[in-house]
Design an enzyme around this catalytic site. Structure first.
Site, PDB file in Angstrom:
ATOM      1  N   GLN A 218       0.825  -1.206   0.000  1.00  0.00           N
ATOM      2  CA  GLN A 218       0.000   0.000   0.000  1.00  0.00           C
ATOM      3  C   GLN A 218       0.865   1.264   0.000  1.00  0.00           C
ATOM      4  OE1 GLN A 218      -3.073  -2.043   3.043  1.00  0.00           O
ATOM      5  NE2 GLN A 218      -3.532   0.099   2.697  1.00  0.00           N
ATOM      6  N   ARG A 365      -9.045  -1.001   7.950  1.00  0.00           N
ATOM      7  CA  ARG A 365      -9.821   0.022   7.259  1.00  0.00           C
ATOM      8  C   ARG A 365     -10.133   1.194   8.182  1.00  0.00           C
ATOM      9  NH1 ARG A 365     -14.059  -1.276   2.610  1.00  0.00           N
ATOM     10  NH2 ARG A 365     -14.493   0.853   1.994  1.00  0.00           N
ATOM     11  N   CYS A 366      -9.103   1.660   8.868  1.00  0.00           N
ATOM     12  CA  CYS A 366      -9.329   2.733   9.829  1.00  0.00           C
ATOM     13  C   CYS A 366      -8.097   3.581   9.936  1.00  0.00           C
ATOM     14  CB  CYS A 366      -9.656   2.137  11.183  1.00  0.00           C
ATOM     15  SG  CYS A 366      -9.047   3.084  12.566  1.00  0.00           S
ATOM     16  N   GLU A 735     -13.000   5.082   5.088  1.00  0.00           N
ATOM     17  CA  GLU A 735     -12.974   4.437   6.386  1.00  0.00           C
ATOM     18  C   GLU A 735     -14.079   4.905   7.319  1.00  0.00           C
ATOM     19  OE1 GLU A 735      -8.946   5.341   7.190  1.00  0.00           O
ATOM     20  OE2 GLU A 735      -8.213   3.718   5.937  1.00  0.00           O
TER      21      GLU A 735
END
Lengths: 781, 291, 169
Positions: A218, A365-366, A735
């Site tokens: 990522q 996802r935060c 998110e």
């Protein structure tokens, strides 16, 4: 003039990346095959804590097709047995003397095909002397607890202590407060489980002395820098390519030992190496999220005005602090836990602790512990409402930061950019028919049925971040874009962030289309290749739009300023006589005299004014002045089965405000996905260890990802409150729903049981947990 | 995850399959749907030296009524049971069962024979076949034998099948008048094994009293469980909520589940009770509709 | 090492190969035939990323040995497009934003193709049931359902008139 529509901001442009994916023509890392490629597979520890007495690879090495077995002892000689983490800790690549968590990498085998490699893993004999593991972070802090990290100078399992806010003022308010509520909350360890696991293909070309790594990354640039620092290979000799990525969600931010071992093997053996994790390896050994033990308190007036918040958290980081938080924020942005509510003071303290579990504290996802923060405040507000006998909506309206208070300075030091919380909640309540639902609930209760309505009005904090405050390993968290407009009016955009499904190839093209007036079809977006893309910190924490999105807009505006000079030259007017309107430079007062970007682009190569450089391109490294603060109001309705304890989400409405929307279709898709990754930890997912530290949830049989049958039909709506400091007014959205959904669901379940005296349930809210409560309260069927 | 190496033998007939099993003794495993076996092989929990693939053996995939019984071939896929008009109309309890096994893709390959022969108390068909008082037909070197379902499940993952025997057919008595059955399962999510599930088959007499009852429970005992006391308590009684609650209580008492990630033993016992009660109600309404 | 000759038709193309008996169909498709659209996402027959049609039925190709499929017909996502024309299900996924990272997409599409062959007008509930063996981590399934509904509409509209009659009594 072109008649092709521009389709810039606000258009539901179909995704440019989809034609390859729907044909099965994406290129994920396991799809890459190089001549002579060897396969790497990893021997893993069956113990959470053990001394390694002996590794005997002779049987494995004797197997036909096995090329090599690599151990920590060998890596140590190369200075590679340890690697730095993104949190300035260090992490074992392969152990030399001990393993510190279950499924930790112990040795690696290299073979001519993946089947032989798998067989060889089983043939490597490792003799362990089991040691007592420490799994509970509170016990890890006790004197005499087994030491997880004897390699450190500090002989303790305590990693760091971190605080934010005004302790003295907060304590004073608590002392004099009319009402105080407190609650312990545990937010368990979970795993992102992108459907694609992690892996890499490494190729070292001796002729060019170049190392190319296709990697599930990522953050390819940051990884290149880390690889260069670890290996000593000059950075320009390393090329990291993040190909199509089958979901990231934070799990592909860290550098995993497998990448390093594969790289070492490729350099040593002179052959391309492929390493692809099994799901079990991914789930058992890759970095986890959450694992926060939180004690929270609110001080309030008797009529429901929140005055202060006090939070202490013990953060279980496993055996290595391999999170990916900004350097100054070892607990991420957890101090945003005062949420959407105006209060006088707050104090937050977090202690990081080592245990014999896999490392991390990466996101699920935060953005940097915001889920934990939002869960805390959104639960605490409901608990306060329950204490005071107030409606959960009413207490929120009473305490919201008011629209006129923005920019709002929070008691822990954040400056919220913009928001209109009451409007968004009101919209959600009206849309779902809140009063009607309350009436229905009363009727059902009278019949003995259990129905609950839960609200969550969260504030996100994304877009890290301003260079004065945010860096990872010293690298400032700006992000970048580079745009080249070709002579015939098409363009290539290269960005420092990387898509894992967010649709950057489409949305970033839309930004350029909007800013330059070029049709979106004529713009191609490239990313993920460190040899071609400008340096960026990567995609996570909903930062792409706030940072690289802004960089793209600013770079496009730089191009536009140059284009103005060329247009003036072509129209034979002064640049000041031109205005940019309806996607063209028009002569003020004579709008029919204009030049489109396409015409200007051609001129930039064929007929540019004297004294001006030819070409039409620009680069921007955007340093955001502040973070952005998306927000939303979610309402969830649940029914509880008294015979099984099962919670059914009957209805869920998410009203999100992420500022200016670039592509409404993609935003809605992000919200659907985010909500599902909020539902998952609320009701299903949890990583569980037994008393020996063996993971009991190491496959999809036991770690429960929701299917289409468990997932409700999400309903969405929006308000739009642009960010005042972002060039487009956009805030980021990926998110928000993962952060906002869990407390809405928990609040609904607790609401269904509140008349029985239930005030809190830790996630995941499993049927067994609910049934136990029903039994205790005498309402089980 | 890669299975260990093995030799592959594809049987063209049941005789050949049995001969292969005889030849390799305990070294061989029968491959039918493979949806339990292959994952176990990937984790190397099963490492058979020989795989005897019976998928091409003819004559094992029929679903038919003959001489007062329903005969289901051992190779009948779950999807075929779900969709068979005969099953849906006459044996809805079997359709109930098939359609909650694993997930739809697995059900395209998984077979009823495999589901029973695996001997897994978490599998779904065993409880239903207990409730229906089915018989299992096994073929071995000595020919064919019929095993009453109550004798079939011996232990966890152990059935009465010999190492050289193959389950060729399941026989279910044709439903008498005024009968009905239902399978009710509680799972945490699609694809999970049951927290607990209950299969109930009821026969009513002309007066509406219960003349026959079969109750099987899934995943609450070391093997598939017949709730015999609960069955007995129903016989001769007029169906009522109270009666069903009492019977469900007896079924739950017979259960002896283990604590695991699905929940504590006591919880599973409670779910077994709920499932039994709900299956009783569903079976009754089908029996009454069949009157 | 034992190797078994097999013969398969994949996307209409005949293939012959000798494989180890333990070779999983998914590895045969990906590593031998280089058809990498079929993915692997788990070890436990849970995720459905590897879904292909085997003699018309959607199955998880990670839980089938290649030798089992000998003589059979396999269809993968790469075989859906006809004469440069996307299959309506592929089109539906694009139109309705039924994918994000794209990793589960080929398996999801193959399941949907099989569903619509059997049930040309599925309800949302029927679609959700049919795709319950395919995990998606990105989309939350709402748009996947819409994508399949889109394809169903499109296929009904473009189907020859006789198709409607065939379903009659």
């Amino acid at each position: 003039m072109t008649t092709t529509p521009i389709r810039g901001l606000g258009h539901p442009v179909k995704r440019k990346e989809d034609p390859r994916f729907i044909r099965g023509k994406g290129t994920y890392v396991d799809d890459i095959k190089l001549p002579g490629m060897l396969y790497l597979d990893i021997v893993r520890s069956p113990y959470a804590h053990a001394r390694i007495k002996r590794i005997d690879a002779s049987k494995a090495l004797a197997m036909p097709g096995v090329v090599d077995v690599i151990t920590g002892a060998e890596l140590e000689k190369a200075g590679l047995a340890w690697m730095p983490t993104l949190m300035s800790d260090r992490q074992m690549v392969l152990p030399t003397d001990r393993v510190v968590y279950y499924a930790q990498e112990v040795a690696a085998v290299v073979a001519t095909d993946r089947y032989t490699a798998a067989d060889a893993v089983l043939a490597v004999e490792v003799e362990y002397e089991p040691l007592t593991p420490v799994l509970d972070p509170f016990k890890a802090l006790e004197p005499g607890a087994p030491l997880v990290r004897p390699d450190r100078e500090q002989k303790t399992n305590h990693i760091w202590h971190w605080e934010a806010g005004d302790k003295e003022k907060t304590d004073r308010i608590f002392q004099e407060a009319q009402v105080v509520v407190s609650q312990d909350l545990y937010i368990p360890r979970i795993h992102v489980c992108s459907i694609e696991t992690c892996g890499c293909v490494v190729n070292y070309d001796r002729a060019t002395d170049k190392l190319t790594i296709w990697m599930t990354s990522q953050a390819p640039h940051a990884h290149r820098t880390v690889f260069s620092l670890v290996s000593g290979i000059p950075e320009h000799k390393i090329r990291i390519i993040s190909p199509d990525i089958g979901g990231g969600f934070g799990g592909k931010v860290p550098v995993y030992p497998g990448y390093v071992i594969a790289t070492y093997a490729a350099l040593k053996l002179g052959k391309p190496i492929k390493w692809i994790e099994d799901r079990s390896e991914n789930l058992q050994a890759d970095t986890f999220a959450r694992d926060y033990h939180i004690h929270a308190e609110l001080a309030a007036t008797r009529d429901g005005k929140i005055r202060a918040m006090r939070v202490h958290t013990v953060a279980d980081h496993g055996a290595f602090d391999a999170a990916a938080n900004p350097s100054k924020f070892p607990a991420g942005l957890f101090s945003v836990c005062t949420g959407s509510y105006d209060m006088e003071a707050a104090h937050v303290a977090v202690d990081g602790v080592y245990t014999n579990k896999p490392p991390g504290g990466v996101a699920y996802r935060c953005s940097f512990r915001v889920t934990e923060a939002v869960h805390t405040i959104e639960r605490m507000v409901d608990i306060l409402a329950d204490e005071l006998g107030m409606d959960p909506a009413e207490i929120r309206f009473k305490n919201f930061i008011r629209p006129e208070q923005f920019p709002y300075k929070s008691p822990t030091g954040w400056e919220y950019d913009s928001g209109n919380y009451p409007a968004t909640l009101q919209k959600a309540l009206d849309a779902i028919g809140y009063q009607e639902l309350r009436r229905e609930q009363a009727e059902r209760r009278a019949r003995g049925e259990l129905m609950g309505i839960g609200i969550s009005t969260f504030t996100e904090i994304v877009g890290a971040g301003p260079s004065h405050t945010f860096d990872i390993l010293g690298i400032k968290m700006f992000d970048s874009a580079e745009i080249r407009v070709h002579p015939t009016g098409s363009a290539i955009v290269r960005i420092g962030v990387q898509t894992q499904g967010q649709g950057h190839e489409t949305t970033f093209a839309q930004i350029v289309a909007e800013e330059l007036g070029l049709p979106v079809e004529n713009i191609i977006v490239e990313h993920g290749d460190t040899d071609t893309a400008p340096y960026g910190l990567g995609t996570y924490a909903s930062r792409s739009t706030p940072t690289a999105g802004a960089a793209t807009a600013v770079a496009a505006r730089k191009i536009r300023e140059k284009a103005r000079l060329i247009a003036a030259h072509l129209l034979e007017v002064s640049p000041d006589d031109l205005e940019w309107r309806d996607y063209a430079f028009r002569v003020k007062g004579a709008p029919d005299r204009f030049k489109t970007m396409q015409e200007i682009a051609f001129a930039a190569y064929t007929n540019f004014p004297q004294g001006l450089e030819g070409g039409l391109e620009a680069v921007c490294y955007y340093d955001p002045p502040n973070l952005t603060f998306p927000f939303g109001a979610y309402v969830c309705v649940v029914d509880i089965d008294r015979g099984t304890g099962q919670v059914k989400v009957r209805e869920f409405l998410a009203v999100d405000d992420c500022g200016t929307i670039i592509n409404p279709m993609i935003v809605e898709g992000q919200i659907h996905g985010g909500l599902t990754m909020g539902l998952a930890p609320a009701l299903f997912e949890e990583i569980v260890y037994d008393e020996n530290g063996t993971m009991l949830t190491g496959t999809f049989m036991d770690y429960l990802l929701p299917t289409a049958m468990e997932t409700p039909h999400w309903k969405t709506d929006k308000t739009v409150t642009p960010s005042p400091h972002h060039p487009l007014g956009a805030k980021g959205v990926g998110e928000s729903p993962t952060i906002g959904a869990p407390p809405a669901i928990v609040n609904a379940v607790v609401d269904a049981l509140s008349h029985l005296g239930v005030r809190h349930i830790d996630i995941p809210i499993t049927p067994a947990k609910v049934y136990q409560i029903l039994l205790e309260k005498g309402v089980a069927e | 995850m890669i299975p260990g190496p093995f030799s592959y033998r594809r049987a063209a007939s049941i005789e050949e399959a049995i001969a292969l099993l005889q030849q390799y003794g305990g070294e061989a495993k029968v491959l039918s749907g493979g949806q339990s076996l292959i994952p176990m092989m990937k984790f190397r929990l099963a490492e058979p030296a020989v795989i005897v693939d019976i998928n091409r053996v003819p004559g094992l995939d029929a679903i038919e009524e003959r001489n007062g019984i329903l005969a289901i071939g051992g190779l009948v896929r779950e999807v075929a049971l779900e969709r068979s008009p005969l099953i849906r109309q006459r044996y809805p309890i079997i359709a109930d069962t098939a359609e909650v096994i694993a997930d739809p893709l697995v059900r395209n390959l998984a077979t009823i024979g495999g589901n029973l022969a695996h001997g897994d108390p978490a599998n779904d068909h065993p409880a239903t076949m207990l409730a229906l008082r089915a018989e299992v037909v096994a073929r071995g070197p000595g020919g064919e034998r019929t095993i009453p379902i109550d004798d079939f499940f011996v232990d966890t993952f152990t059935t009465a099948l010999g190492p050289d025997e193959i389950l060729t057919e399941i026989r279910v008595p044709a439903p008498p008048p005024r009968s009905g059955g239902a399978y009710v399962k509680f799972e945490r999510k699609v694809g999970d094994y049951a927290v607990a599930a209950a299969a109930v088959f009821l026969v009513l007499d002309e007066a509406g009293k219960i003349a026959g009852a079969g109750i099987g429970l899934t995943n609450v005992y070391y093997k598939p469980l017949r709730a015999a006391e609960a069955e007995n308590a129903l016989l001769g009684q007029v169906p009522s909520g109270e009666l069903f609650r009492a019977a469900a209580e007896l079924a739950a008492k017979a259960a002896d589940p283990t604590t695991d990630l699905r929940g504590p033993a006591e919880y599973k016992r409670a779910v077994a009770r709920t499932m039994t009660f709900r299956a009783l109600e569903a079976a009754l309404s089908r029996a009454q509709a069949a009157s | 090492m034992e190797r078994v000759p097999i013969q398969l038709t994949v996307n209409g193309q005949p293939y012959q190969a000798e494989v180890e008996p333990r070779m999983l169909l998914v590895h045969f498709i990906r590593d031998v035939l280089n058809l990498t659209g079929t993915h692997i996402g788990c070890d436990t027959t849970s995720c459905g990323a590897c879904t292909v049609l085997w003699d018309g039925r959607p199955v998880k190709s990670c839980t089938v040995f290649a030798v089992q499929a000998d003589g059979g017909e396999i269809q993968t996502v790469e075989g859906l497009e006809r004469d440069g024309q996307l299959h309506p299900v592929q089109e539906g996924f694009w139109e309705e934003h039924g994918l994000q990272c794209g990793f589960c997409t080929p398996g999801m599409i193959m399941t949907a193709v099989a569903l619509l062959q059997e049930n040309p007008d599925p309800s949302e509930e029927e679609i959700r049931k049919a795709i319950a063996g395919n995990l998606c981590r990105c989309t939350g399934y709402v748009n996947i359902v819409k994508a399949i509904q889109y394809a169903a509409r499109k296929m009904r509209e473009t189907a020859p008139a006789t198709a409607g009659i065939a379903g009659g009594e």
